[in-house]
Design a protein around this motif. Sequence first.
Motif, mmCIF file in Angstrom:
data_model
loop_
_atom_site.group_PDB
_atom_site.id
_atom_site.type_symbol
_atom_site.label_atom_id
_atom_site.label_comp_id
_atom_site.label_asym_id
_atom_site.label_seq_id
_atom_site.Cartn_x
_atom_site.Cartn_y
_atom_site.Cartn_z
ATOM 1 N N LEU A 51 -14.307 -42.165 -4.472
ATOM 2 C CA LEU A 51 -14.779 -40.800 -4.232
ATOM 3 C C LEU A 51 -14.048 -39.840 -5.158
ATOM 4 O O LEU A 51 -12.868 -40.028 -5.469
ATOM 5 C CB LEU A 51 -14.533 -40.389 -2.775
ATOM 6 C CG LEU A 51 -15.074 -41.327 -1.684
ATOM 7 C CD1 LEU A 51 -14.741 -40.768 -0.313
ATOM 8 C CD2 LEU A 51 -16.572 -41.525 -1.832
ATOM 9 N N ASP A 52 -14.750 -38.807 -5.586
ATOM 10 C CA ASP A 52 -14.171 -37.776 -6.446
ATOM 11 C C ASP A 52 -13.624 -36.670 -5.554
ATOM 12 O O ASP A 52 -14.388 -35.940 -4.904
ATOM 13 C CB ASP A 52 -15.240 -37.234 -7.395
ATOM 14 C CG ASP A 52 -14.663 -36.303 -8.460
ATOM 15 O OD1 ASP A 52 -13.518 -35.837 -8.276
ATOM 16 O OD2 ASP A 52 -15.350 -36.047 -9.462
ATOM 17 N N ALA A 53 -12.290 -36.540 -5.512
ATOM 18 C CA ALA A 53 -11.678 -35.536 -4.633
ATOM 19 C C ALA A 53 -12.059 -34.129 -5.043
ATOM 20 O O ALA A 53 -12.198 -33.239 -4.190
ATOM 21 C CB ALA A 53 -10.157 -35.704 -4.643
ATOM 22 N N GLN A 54 -12.247 -33.885 -6.321
ATOM 23 C CA GLN A 54 -12.589 -32.543 -6.791
ATOM 24 C C GLN A 54 -14.017 -32.160 -6.421
ATOM 25 O O GLN A 54 -14.310 -30.988 -6.188
ATOM 26 C CB GLN A 54 -12.398 -32.451 -8.304
ATOM 27 C CG GLN A 54 -10.939 -32.528 -8.743
ATOM 28 C CD GLN A 54 -10.797 -32.445 -10.248
ATOM 29 O OE1 GLN A 54 -11.465 -33.157 -11.001
ATOM 30 N NE2 GLN A 54 -9.901 -31.577 -10.711
ATOM 31 N N ALA A 55 -14.910 -33.148 -6.351
ATOM 32 C CA ALA A 55 -16.304 -32.879 -6.014
ATOM 33 C C ALA A 55 -16.553 -32.914 -4.519
ATOM 34 O O ALA A 55 -17.624 -32.485 -4.062
ATOM 35 C CB ALA A 55 -17.219 -33.877 -6.720
ATOM 36 N N GLY A 56 -15.603 -33.429 -3.734
ATOM 37 C CA GLY A 56 -15.775 -33.510 -2.291
ATOM 38 C C GLY A 56 -16.603 -34.712 -1.881
ATOM 39 O O GLY A 56 -17.017 -35.528 -2.714
ATOM 40 N N VAL A 57 -16.852 -34.812 -0.582
ATOM 41 C CA VAL A 57 -17.642 -35.921 -0.033
ATOM 42 C C VAL A 57 -19.098 -35.483 0.003
ATOM 43 O O VAL A 57 -19.481 -34.610 0.791
ATOM 44 C CB VAL A 57 -17.154 -36.319 1.370
ATOM 45 C CG1 VAL A 57 -17.941 -37.510 1.891
ATOM 46 C CG2 VAL A 57 -15.663 -36.644 1.342
ATOM 47 N N ALA A 58 -19.915 -36.091 -0.835
ATOM 48 C CA ALA A 58 -21.324 -35.711 -0.943
ATOM 49 C C ALA A 58 -22.194 -36.644 -0.110
ATOM 50 O O ALA A 58 -21.759 -37.702 0.370
ATOM 51 C CB ALA A 58 -21.774 -35.744 -2.403
ATOM 52 N N GLU A 59 -23.445 -36.227 0.041
ATOM 53 C CA GLU A 59 -24.399 -37.048 0.798
ATOM 54 C C GLU A 59 -24.612 -38.397 0.126
ATOM 55 O O GLU A 59 -24.804 -39.419 0.792
ATOM 56 C CB GLU A 59 -25.726 -36.296 0.928
ATOM 57 C CG GLU A 59 -26.788 -37.052 1.708
ATOM 58 C CD GLU A 59 -28.104 -36.313 1.758
ATOM 59 O OE1 GLU A 59 -29.095 -36.905 2.243
ATOM 60 O OE2 GLU A 59 -28.150 -35.158 1.297
ATOM 61 N N GLN A 60 -24.564 -38.422 -1.215
ATOM 62 C CA GLN A 60 -24.759 -39.674 -1.928
ATOM 63 C C GLN A 60 -23.637 -40.661 -1.645
ATOM 64 O O GLN A 60 -23.859 -41.868 -1.618
ATOM 65 C CB GLN A 60 -24.873 -39.402 -3.433
ATOM 66 C CG GLN A 60 -25.078 -40.632 -4.299
ATOM 67 C CD GLN A 60 -26.369 -41.354 -3.975
ATOM 68 O OE1 GLN A 60 -27.254 -40.814 -3.327
ATOM 69 N NE2 GLN A 60 -26.480 -42.596 -4.430
ATOM 70 N N ASP A 61 -22.414 -40.162 -1.421
ATOM 71 C CA ASP A 61 -21.308 -41.041 -1.056
ATOM 72 C C ASP A 61 -21.592 -41.738 0.266
ATOM 73 O O ASP A 61 -21.358 -42.947 0.411
ATOM 74 C CB ASP A 61 -20.010 -40.246 -0.963
ATOM 75 C CG ASP A 61 -19.581 -39.683 -2.302
ATOM 76 O OD1 ASP A 61 -19.730 -40.394 -3.319
ATOM 77 O OD2 ASP A 61 -19.102 -38.532 -2.345
ATOM 78 N N ALA A 62 -22.097 -40.983 1.245
ATOM 79 C CA ALA A 62 -22.432 -41.576 2.543
ATOM 80 C C ALA A 62 -23.583 -42.560 2.412
ATOM 81 O O ALA A 62 -23.585 -43.617 3.061
ATOM 82 C CB ALA A 62 -22.784 -40.471 3.543
ATOM 83 N N THR A 63 -24.570 -42.234 1.567
ATOM 84 C CA THR A 63 -25.697 -43.151 1.368
ATOM 85 C C THR A 63 -25.237 -44.460 0.741
ATOM 86 O O THR A 63 -25.654 -45.554 1.160
ATOM 87 C CB THR A 63 -26.758 -42.483 0.478
ATOM 88 O OG1 THR A 63 -27.187 -41.260 1.085
ATOM 89 C CG2 THR A 63 -27.950 -43.397 0.296
ATOM 90 N N LEU A 64 -24.366 -44.362 -0.255
ATOM 91 C CA LEU A 64 -23.864 -45.566 -0.913
ATOM 92 C C LEU A 64 -23.006 -46.387 0.038
ATOM 93 O O LEU A 64 -23.104 -47.626 0.052
ATOM 94 C CB LEU A 64 -23.064 -45.165 -2.151
ATOM 95 C CG LEU A 64 -22.740 -46.261 -3.170
ATOM 96 C CD1 LEU A 64 -24.004 -46.944 -3.656
ATOM 97 C CD2 LEU A 64 -21.969 -45.674 -4.341
ATOM 98 N N ALA A 65 -22.190 -45.716 0.847
ATOM 99 C CA ALA A 65 -21.389 -46.438 1.833
ATOM 100 C C ALA A 65 -22.279 -47.130 2.861
ATOM 101 O O ALA A 65 -21.998 -48.259 3.290
ATOM 102 C CB ALA A 65 -20.419 -45.476 2.526
ATOM 103 N N GLY A 66 -23.364 -46.453 3.254
ATOM 104 C CA GLY A 66 -24.298 -47.076 4.186
ATOM 105 C C GLY A 66 -24.956 -48.317 3.614
ATOM 106 O O GLY A 66 -25.166 -49.307 4.332
#
Length: 476
Positions: A272-287
């Motif tokens: 995850l990119d700490a500067q960009a924050g937790v995005a919806e795409q991060d959750a989708t990829l984790a799912g």
Amino acid sequence: MKPVIALVGRPSVGKSTLFNRLTRSRLALVADAPGLTRDRQYGDGRMGDRPYLVVDTGGLAEGLEPTGKAPASIVELVAEQARQAVAEADAVILLVDGRAGLHPLDREIANHLRRLGKPVWLAVNKTEGLPPETAVAEFHALGLGRPHAVSAAHGEGVRGLVQAVLGTLAVAPEEAPAEEALPRIAVVGRPNAGKSTLVNTLLGEERVIVYDQPGTTRESIYVPLERGGRRYILIDTAGVRRRARVRDVLEKFSVVKTLQAIEEANVVILVLDAQAGVAEQDATLAGYVLEQGRALVVAVNKWDALDAPAREWLTRELHRKLDFLVFASAHYISALRGEGIAALFPSVDRAYASAHASLSTPRLNRVLQQAVQATPPPLIRGRRPRLKYAHQGGKNPPRIVVHGNLVAALPKAYRRYLANAFRKAFRLEGAPVRIECRQEENPYRPRPGATKKTSTKKSDRAGGGRRARIYKNKMV
């Protein structure tokens, strides 16, 4: 060790096609576009009883000659990767385009290779349908010996080329263990999250190209890694954006390669990119990683760029948006500076061990009974499901099969409760636990198509008549 053969040449001469042909795989992306390959890609090949290692490289748009300065562009970084591949190789195959003819850049590359003193073989590609003597005639001017007319797409002349190359190299015994038996660690995330930087830091070398531009990595790069006395296969992948933003055909192929790498991996490091924050795409990829049942470790990169309030806010966002990853350990790292990297691989080892853990059946049943006593399952159509026993049904991920009555109708919330109970009891870290419910059949339920049997004995009929008369007399 296996002999190493490097493939070099100008862009779009067919190096990746030949690489896939030699390795009998589709590891390298192939498309009708120049400059598709950037990082060097390794693959195993075999000719008869002779194993060998093939290295695919990016197209050389400015030759192989070093400039003496630090690479400042993608073209220079690709050339640096090709120079490293040539330095590691035991033999080099210079690939040229037979239909485009001799190019001045071919002469420049050939002159550089000739000065290295390594065995160099000239392969004239795309010669299908052409007389071999005519197709290779002008390439004699490169001074690299007899050119070999080949067609990487159709396989023509490839066998003879490889036999000629291997004939000049020493025979080496095969190595063990095989790569398929080693843990595969895939590094995934959104574009420009620092995946390639993390891979280079773990390897201790500039193995993959790092550039301040999203989409630098286009292929999944498989790299052997030894750390702490253990061997792994590290997979650097292309960044995955939201589907609506993916319009380029090459990017679609890159995303497919990333998803395939997740399926092949044993453990996934989600960057995850700490500067960009937790995005919806991060959750989708984790799912998607959880859907594939892969063990997971979260690495929050660029942590050093945040101040104390930003770190506190990001930690809350991580727990809020990725609350379904409570079983995965999170590490706050700086891939560029190497901070927090030391604790990353112990979590990877624990996640791999949890994914392949053997769960004792007696203990599984004890945990199941304790969980049911603490929180009974909810009523279903006025009846409470009865969970009888459990056993392990598979590994990677751990799959627990629960037998009982009405268990097929258990709600998802209660299944998650059981998964958490098993995970806590067996201390499974980083691996998702899947609960499979198998409902037992009612032995008294009539089978479909079966007819009810009637008694044909005279005594039964007579007895039934006597009981009817007695009952009638009492009513009267």
